[in-house]
Design a protein around this motif. Structure first.
Motif, PDB file in Angstrom:
ATOM      1  N   MET A  99      37.259  30.659  46.222  1.00 60.67           N
ATOM      2  CA  MET A  99      36.546  29.789  47.163  1.00 60.67           C
ATOM      3  C   MET A  99      35.839  28.665  46.394  1.00 60.67           C
ATOM      4  O   MET A  99      35.759  27.531  46.853  1.00 60.67           O
ATOM      5  CB  MET A  99      35.509  30.579  47.949  1.00 60.67           C
ATOM      6  CG  MET A  99      36.087  31.531  48.958  1.00 60.67           C
ATOM      7  SD  MET A  99      36.527  30.692  50.488  1.00 60.67           S
ATOM      8  CE  MET A  99      36.911  32.086  51.533  1.00 60.67           C
ATOM      9  N   VAL A 101      36.758  27.367  43.565  1.00 61.40           N
ATOM     10  CA  VAL A 101      37.785  26.430  43.112  1.00 61.40           C
ATOM     11  C   VAL A 101      38.148  25.468  44.249  1.00 61.40           C
ATOM     12  O   VAL A 101      38.366  24.279  44.041  1.00 61.40           O
ATOM     13  CB  VAL A 101      39.047  27.201  42.644  1.00 61.40           C
ATOM     14  CG1 VAL A 101      40.185  26.248  42.310  1.00 61.40           C
ATOM     15  CG2 VAL A 101      38.707  28.080  41.453  1.00 61.40           C
ATOM     16  N   MET A 102      38.126  26.017  45.465  1.00 64.59           N
ATOM     17  CA  MET A 102      38.479  25.242  46.652  1.00 64.59           C
ATOM     18  C   MET A 102      37.483  24.110  46.926  1.00 64.59           C
ATOM     19  O   MET A 102      37.845  23.091  47.503  1.00 64.59           O
ATOM     20  CB  MET A 102      38.542  26.207  47.849  1.00 64.59           C
ATOM     21  CG  MET A 102      38.773  25.578  49.210  1.00 64.59           C
ATOM     22  SD  MET A 102      39.057  26.845  50.471  1.00 64.59           S
ATOM     23  CE  MET A 102      37.382  27.410  50.774  1.00 64.59           C
ATOM     24  N   VAL A 103      36.220  24.295  46.536  1.00 61.74           N
ATOM     25  CA  VAL A 103      35.199  23.320  46.917  1.00 61.74           C
ATOM     26  C   VAL A 103      34.608  22.500  45.772  1.00 61.74           C
ATOM     27  O   VAL A 103      33.911  21.514  46.034  1.00 61.74           O
ATOM     28  CB  VAL A 103      34.023  23.998  47.675  1.00 61.74           C
ATOM     29  CG1 VAL A 103      34.529  24.640  48.953  1.00 61.74           C
ATOM     30  CG2 VAL A 103      33.296  24.991  46.797  1.00 61.74           C
ATOM     31  N   CYS A 104      34.879  22.860  44.523  1.00 67.71           N
ATOM     32  CA  CYS A 104      34.257  22.109  43.413  1.00 67.71           C
ATOM     33  C   CYS A 104      34.818  20.688  43.358  1.00 67.71           C
ATOM     34  O   CYS A 104      35.995  20.495  43.088  1.00 67.71           O
ATOM     35  CB  CYS A 104      34.495  22.798  42.074  1.00 67.71           C
ATOM     36  SG  CYS A 104      33.931  21.768  40.698  1.00 67.71           S
TER      37      CYS A 104
END
Lengths: 168, 411
Positions: A99, A101-104
């Motif tokens: 998750m 990784v999805m938003v950084c």
């Protein structure tokens, strides 16, 4: 707190920082030994180059003050450490859902597929808070500089300079 | 100041933390209908797979409530809100007075209206108690039937496969994860799951759950499909979507559409009452409409923003974004935005860079509005931020179309 900042005009893209980062975060603390032991060390910094090959930037976690990775983390592993102001991952709680990784927005959290752990820059906190990438940089492009913990504007200014590659 | 928070999951806990960071002396009370400290719902499938203990599922340590002077009232369900008296009533007769109230009641699985759905051995997969119930019904060598092909269903199916059960997944459409993925991505994931033993019945639905009386209680034993087939089942898991927990609000004057309607400050139609998380219908960044993107990151951000507003430090909520991340047998898949958009106004690029690798990028004009990455999902967040911040792509669009995801700083 201290922030890792970059003078992009000094970065020649040699990737010494990547090597140093991999090494210091390996079990062996020695790159060759780590490779021979098939440790496959994971680096937390990546040198990126623009299309025209005119700008290089080593990019690692920017230690956001309102980190998206922390709100995205469903296990409570990723957290903003009050004492240091750093965004840290409690690896024992991390399950590798990616998750974070999805938003950084900088794409600097590395999904370590083998261990199923999200891996990120901790400014070498565990090794005495003396970042290996800074020590390894042969041109002095990567600096570790004290900035006021509470002065958001000042930090923003530094981050802008990081982007623009101006003197920090 | 008296703060009352209904709900003890992502939105509620992040709100409580935020309030405490801004207001050191206010009284903060959380009401929960469960009996646990805050745990990660999304980890119930890891618990089922035997990968994680109950203790490991807790999102905060034991001292969290005490250290932050947050009073946690467990095992009671809110039955109504008296907005004139500023009081919350619970099913065990307690009354909580508030100055600021947050409704973070989440959502519940939608149970199908078919014969046998009420039997023992039929579960949603939402709570830790659901997970415990499922684990008690079926162990290694048992057979599980999972209804639905969405995210929750597949995570449950994956967990039970790992726990050594044989698992049949019933999917009414012709594709798994049809809300999140296109056909190409779904096929890669579906084939992978099937190769690891998952049985998927496409274009099928459960018609009836049949059972036996065990110790005087009707217990599920098999599932009859609309196709006529009967599948044995020691446990049946329902993953047919969720519905916001808003029933207790009828008559309160708080406006509810699909979820609780909130403005840009996450305040409901009644002043000083806020809503966040899966129960709240808040601004969606992409559509500009109010909708529910029921995922943990959005709930946590809404809780944080609501907490700020409640504690008198106003902030405008930037909006939620539909997105999700799944990892099955080491194959990571991330999708965000509106990745399935089709039509003349959209430009869709599909890339197949290698085995088990797939990229779908959807552009609208000069903006990225959705993506799917299957395999090697590192840096997905850069794409997410391009969508979230509506970054004009310019020449970077061509880079993206070739599958290169680089730092925006270098454009």
């Amino acid at each position: 707190m201290k922030q890792i900042l970059v003078k992009t005009e000094r970065c020649i893209g040699c990737k010494s920082c990547e090597l140093a980062c991999s090494t210091v975060h390996s079990g062996s603390k020695d790159f060759l030994a780590a490779v021979l032991k098939r440790e496959r060390p994971v680096r937390r910094v990546t040198v990126e180059t623009n299309r025209e090959n005119t700008v290089n930037i080593p990019v690692q976690c920017r230690q956001c003050r309102e980190p998206k990775c922390v709100t995205a983390c469903m296990t409570g592993a990723m957290h903003l450490d009050e004492a240091t102001g750093l965004v840290l991952n409690r690896e024992e709680k991390c399950v590798g859902c990616w998750m974070c990784v999805m938003v950084c927005p900088y794409g600097v959290i590395v999904p370590n597929e083998e261990d199923k752990k999200a891996v990120k820059c901790d400014q070498c906190l565990s090794g005495g808070h003396n970042p290996a990438c800074v020590k390894a940089c042969p041109t002095g492009a990567i600096k570790f500089i004290e900035i006021s913990e509470f002065d958001k504007n000042r930090k923003k200014e530094f981050l802008t300079k990081f982007v623009a590659g101006e003197e920090a | 100041m008296r703060y009352v928070i209904i709900g003890n999951s992502a939105a509620g806990v992040f709100a409580a933390e935020t309030i405490r960071s801004l207001d050191k002396s206010g009284r903060i009370e959380i009401i929960s209908d469960e009996r646990y400290p805050a745990y990660a719902r999304c980890l119930t499938s890891y618990y089922l797979a035997g990968q994680m203990s109950e203790e490991q599922m807790m999102i905060r340590n034991e001292e969290f409530y005490a250290n932050n002077e947050i009073v946690l009232n467990t095992g009671q369900k809110v039955t109504g809100i008296d907005t004139a008296e500023r009081q919350v009533r619970t099913d065990n007769g307690h009354i909580y007075g508030y100055d600021k109230l947050l409704i973070a009641t989440g959502a519940s699985p939608v149970m199908p209206d078919i014969p046998g759905a009420e039997m023992k051995g039929v579960f949603g997969l939402r709570t830790l108690d659901d997970a415990k119930g499922i684990a008690a019904c079926a162990g290694q060598g048992g057979h599980a039937v999972v209804m639905g092909g969405g995210f929750v269903s597949l995570k449950a199916a994956y967990a039970l496969l790992k726990a050594g059960l044989s698992v049949t997944c019933i999917v009414s459409s012709g594709q798994i994860l049809s809300q999140m993925l296109d056909r190409e991505a779904a096929r890669i994931l579906g084939d992978l799951l099937i190769s690891h033993g998952l049985d998927i019945k496409f274009h099928a639905d459960a018609a009836e759950i049949a059972g036996d009386s065990i110790d005087g209680e009707m217990t599920a034993r098999s599932v009859k499909l609309t196709t006529g087939e009967t599948i044995p089942a020691d446990v049946v898991i329902i993953g047919k979507g969720v519905t916001p927990n808003t029933g207790f609000l009828s008559g309160s004057g708080i406006a509810v559409d699909r979820g609780i309607l909130v403005n840009e400050h996450l305040e409901t139609t009644v002043p000083d009452i806020y809503a966040a998380g899966d129960a709240a219908q808040a601004l969606d960044i992409l559509t500009g409409q109010r909708s529910i993107n029921a995922i943990w990151p959005n709930a946590a951000e809404q809780g944080t923003a609501a907490g700020r507003n409640m504690a008198g430090s106003p902030v405008v909520y930037e909006g939620s974004l539909g997105m999700n991340s799944a990892d099955f047998f080491g194959l990571s898949t991330i999708a965000a935005g509106n990745p399935k958009a089709e039509g003349d106004e959209y430009e869709v690029v599909k890339l197949f860079p290698g085995r088990h690798l797939y990229r779908r990028l959807v552009f609208k004009g000069d903006n990225l509005i959705g993506y799917i990455l299957v395999g090697n999902t590192a840096r997905a967040g850069i794409l997410t931020s391009l969508i979230r911040e509506r970054v004009p792509l310019g020449s970077a669009k061509n880079e993206l179309k070739q599958g290169r995801i680089g730092q925006r700083l270098l454009w």
